[in-house]
Design a protein around this motif. Sequence first.
Motif, PDB file in Angstrom:
ATOM      1  N   GLU A   1       0.889  -1.078  -0.157  1.00  0.00           N
ATOM      2  CA  GLU A   1       0.047   0.114  -0.005  1.00  0.00           C
ATOM      3  C   GLU A   1       1.026   1.212  -0.038  1.00  0.00           C
ATOM      4  N   LEU A   2       0.580   2.042  -0.857  1.00  0.00           N
ATOM      5  CA  LEU A   2       1.245   3.729  -1.049  1.00  0.00           C
ATOM      6  C   LEU A   2       0.121   4.382  -0.544  1.00  0.00           C
ATOM      7  N   ARG A   3       0.439   5.334   0.530  1.00  0.00           N
ATOM      8  CA  ARG A   3      -0.353   6.379   0.606  1.00  0.00           C
ATOM      9  C   ARG A   3       0.060   7.743   0.783  1.00  0.00           C
ATOM     10  N   ASP A   4      -0.509   8.508   0.103  1.00  0.00           N
ATOM     11  CA  ASP A   4      -0.204   9.965   0.104  1.00  0.00           C
ATOM     12  C   ASP A   4      -0.613  10.814   1.441  1.00  0.00           C
ATOM     13  N   ARG A   5       0.198  11.138   2.423  1.00  0.00           N
ATOM     14  CA  ARG A   5      -0.349  11.791   3.644  1.00  0.00           C
ATOM     15  C   ARG A   5      -0.952  13.090   3.292  1.00  0.00           C
ATOM     16  N   ARG A   6      -0.697  13.627   2.421  1.00  0.00           N
ATOM     17  CA  ARG A   6      -1.216  15.069   2.118  1.00  0.00           C
ATOM     18  C   ARG A   6      -2.590  14.848   1.620  1.00  0.00           C
ATOM     19  N   SER A   7      -2.669  14.074   0.769  1.00  0.00           N
ATOM     20  CA  SER A   7      -4.150  14.120  -0.203  1.00  0.00           C
ATOM     21  C   SER A   7      -4.777  12.940   0.373  1.00  0.00           C
ATOM     22  N   GLY A   8      -4.400  12.201   1.032  1.00  0.00           N
ATOM     23  CA  GLY A   8      -5.188  10.876   1.733  1.00  0.00           C
ATOM     24  C   GLY A   8      -5.334   9.898   0.741  1.00  0.00           C
ATOM     25  N   GLU A   9      -4.791   9.910  -0.619  1.00  0.00           N
ATOM     26  CA  GLU A   9      -5.141   9.023  -1.790  1.00  0.00           C
ATOM     27  C   GLU A   9      -4.303   7.642  -1.231  1.00  0.00           C
ATOM     28  N   ALA A  10      -4.952   6.561  -1.091  1.00  0.00           N
ATOM     29  CA  ALA A  10      -4.009   5.203  -0.937  1.00  0.00           C
ATOM     30  C   ALA A  10      -4.571   4.227  -1.947  1.00  0.00           C
ATOM     31  N   VAL A  11      -3.331   3.376  -2.614  1.00  0.00           N
ATOM     32  CA  VAL A  11      -3.475   2.606  -3.435  1.00  0.00           C
ATOM     33  C   VAL A  11      -2.712   1.212  -3.022  1.00  0.00           C
ATOM     34  N   ASN A  12      -3.423   0.101  -3.572  1.00  0.00           N
ATOM     35  CA  ASN A  12      -2.801  -1.180  -3.244  1.00  0.00           C
ATOM     36  C   ASN A  12      -2.444  -1.549  -4.565  1.00  0.00           C
ATOM     37  N   PHE A  13      -1.148  -2.098  -4.314  1.00  0.00           N
ATOM     38  CA  PHE A  13      -0.280  -2.905  -5.630  1.00  0.00           C
ATOM     39  C   PHE A  13      -0.230  -4.308  -5.442  1.00  0.00           C
ATOM     40  N   ASN A  14      -0.568  -5.111  -6.041  1.00  0.00           N
ATOM     41  CA  ASN A  14      -0.550  -6.862  -5.778  1.00  0.00           C
ATOM     42  C   ASN A  14      -0.174  -7.446  -7.234  1.00  0.00           C
ATOM     43  N   TYR A  15       0.295  -8.642  -7.088  1.00  0.00           N
ATOM     44  CA  TYR A  15       0.740  -9.466  -8.210  1.00  0.00           C
ATOM     45  C   TYR A  15      -0.139 -10.814  -8.541  1.00  0.00           C
ATOM     46  N   GLY A  16      -1.290 -10.719  -7.650  1.00  0.00           N
ATOM     47  CA  GLY A  16      -2.060 -11.971  -7.824  1.00  0.00           C
ATOM     48  C   GLY A  16      -3.263 -11.983  -8.620  1.00  0.00           C
ATOM     49  N   VAL A  17      -3.182 -11.596  -9.768  1.00  0.00           N
ATOM     50  CA  VAL A  17      -4.290 -11.442 -10.672  1.00  0.00           C
ATOM     51  C   VAL A  17      -4.106 -12.558 -11.805  1.00  0.00           C
ATOM     52  N   PHE A  18      -5.022 -13.595 -12.033  1.00  0.00           N
ATOM     53  CA  PHE A  18      -4.852 -14.433 -13.031  1.00  0.00           C
ATOM     54  C   PHE A  18      -6.354 -14.448 -13.889  1.00  0.00           C
ATOM     55  N   ASP A  19      -6.322 -14.860 -15.076  1.00  0.00           N
ATOM     56  CA  ASP A  19      -7.635 -14.648 -15.912  1.00  0.00           C
ATOM     57  C   ASP A  19      -7.930 -15.998 -16.528  1.00  0.00           C
ATOM     58  N   PHE A  20      -9.140 -16.546 -16.116  1.00  0.00           N
ATOM     59  CA  PHE A  20      -9.393 -17.855 -16.468  1.00  0.00           C
ATOM     60  C   PHE A  20      -9.862 -17.747 -17.995  1.00  0.00           C
ATOM     61  N   ASP A  21     -10.125 -16.567 -18.782  1.00  0.00           N
ATOM     62  CA  ASP A  21     -10.610 -16.501 -19.828  1.00  0.00           C
ATOM     63  C   ASP A  21      -9.372 -16.281 -20.825  1.00  0.00           C
ATOM     64  N   GLU A  22      -8.385 -16.282 -20.283  1.00  0.00           N
ATOM     65  CA  GLU A  22      -7.102 -16.368 -21.122  1.00  0.00           C
ATOM     66  C   GLU A  22      -6.755 -17.245 -21.909  1.00  0.00           C
ATOM     67  N   ARG A  23      -6.566 -16.998 -23.173  1.00  0.00           N
ATOM     68  CA  ARG A  23      -6.391 -18.272 -24.204  1.00  0.00           C
ATOM     69  C   ARG A  23      -5.356 -19.259 -23.909  1.00  0.00           C
ATOM     70  N   GLY A  24      -5.711 -20.476 -23.896  1.00  0.00           N
ATOM     71  CA  GLY A  24      -4.722 -21.549 -23.311  1.00  0.00           C
ATOM     72  C   GLY A  24      -4.606 -21.682 -21.955  1.00  0.00           C
ATOM     73  N   PHE A  25      -5.618 -21.002 -21.106  1.00  0.00           N
ATOM     74  CA  PHE A  25      -5.200 -21.101 -19.578  1.00  0.00           C
ATOM     75  C   PHE A  25      -4.952 -22.460 -19.031  1.00  0.00           C
ATOM     76  N   LEU A  26      -6.055 -23.120 -19.372  1.00  0.00           N
ATOM     77  CA  LEU A  26      -6.006 -24.586 -18.776  1.00  0.00           C
ATOM     78  C   LEU A  26      -4.948 -25.438 -19.272  1.00  0.00           C
ATOM     79  N   LEU A  27      -4.595 -25.455 -20.454  1.00  0.00           N
ATOM     80  CA  LEU A  27      -3.426 -26.103 -21.221  1.00  0.00           C
ATOM     81  C   LEU A  27      -1.918 -25.330 -20.538  1.00  0.00           C
ATOM     82  N   ASN A  28      -1.962 -24.289 -20.571  1.00  0.00           N
ATOM     83  CA  ASN A  28      -0.710 -23.505 -19.616  1.00  0.00           C
ATOM     84  C   ASN A  28      -0.531 -24.057 -18.209  1.00  0.00           C
TER      85      ASN A  28
END
Length: 425
Positions: free
Chosen positions: A76-103
């Motif tokens: 999580e990166l949070r800007d103390r002045r504006s209050g904006e906070a964003v979460n960065f993660n690496y855990g997204v996968f897509d069942f609809d990706e071409r060849g997902f099950l074979l891969n």
Amino acid sequence: MRVRSGRSASGPAARFLREKRPLPLAWLCLLLLALLAGAPARAGVADAPGEDLEVALVTYGPGDTYWERFGHDAIELRDRRSGEAVNFNYGVFDFDERGFLLNFARGRMHYLMDAAPTDEDESYYRGAGRSIVRQRLALAPAQAAALRDFLLWNLRPENARYDYDYYVDNCTTRVRDALDRALGGALKAQLAARPAGMTYRQQTDRLMRAQPWLMLLLDLGLGPYADQPLHAWQESFLPMVLQRELRAVRVPDGQGGTQPLVAAERELSPNRLDAPPAAAPDLRPPLALAGLALAALLLACRRYWPAGFAVLGTAYLLAAGLVGLLLLVLWTLTTHHSAWANANALLFSPLAFLLLRAPWRLRRGPPPSRLAQNAMLLQLLAALAAVLLHLLPGTVQQNQPWLMFALPIWLVVAWHMRSITSAAM
């Protein structure tokens, strides 16, 4: 990890990567007035100076679905002045990706980096009943800014995709590596010096215990790679382990001394699901009992119910042959290196297919063919080799539960074949 469709990042993080467009005249005037007034014009996290950035590791507890059992985390990166906070993660996968099950079957899974507003992520995990723990990290302003710049670079569509590996390149190791990069290697230096509490196999069995059949299948499919001694850096492939290990890490305080990396820790949401056990289950007693029970049942059926013996024996041989074939495919035709050189292929092998007629041979019938007798001898020698492998130096595959399960059954099958061969002479 989260399952999402589509290949692009969502939320305000995606806004950071969009091309800038010409501003209308009115906005230019307002911007000019703001500059003249000495007020900084900033969007938030994307261009905040390092001293205004707050960095935190957010750890989410395990979920109910099998791909959620290992937990998840985000930076999580949070800007103390504006209050904006964003979460960065690496855990997204897509069942609809071409060849997902074979891969997936070939061990060539593709995952994505993503970013979303912190509130959005927290709402999702609160609704799922999964715990949320936030650890504020003591990064220097220059380190926080460098981390932000790296995450935004990594979020670009051409950089977001990576080849996933369960143990060495997953959604947590990517978070860990990003933090280590910002800390100049201090994280790896300290974690690699500490021994781990468990092996890959033990952690896998512990976390998958809620799905016993899946746990057994995974344990059966893991080779000696999963039993190598680990250090804390390697064991930090798990979110909960990384969260725990960060508590002992120390970093420079800017005044010639050191301070804890974790400046503050807070549980934002309690766990409402069944928590995984603290220790890995010992599979030896249940599998040993199962093997002895099946062997005893085969012996009883052979004496009192020959048809039942034939059916049960055939079912076991079919299963053993199919498992052996699958283990060989995992070893030779996929990149699942954690399944390579699996000694369980000595206990369950395609040789079993050559024995399928043996359970149907009656005491007064024709003896098993020479091919079947040789296959039985090879199978017994293979099982003996699996036992003797435990005498070799180095990393030994911890497959004692499967040895204790399979050996009694193979001995019953071998004794049956020997008895009907002797009776036919």
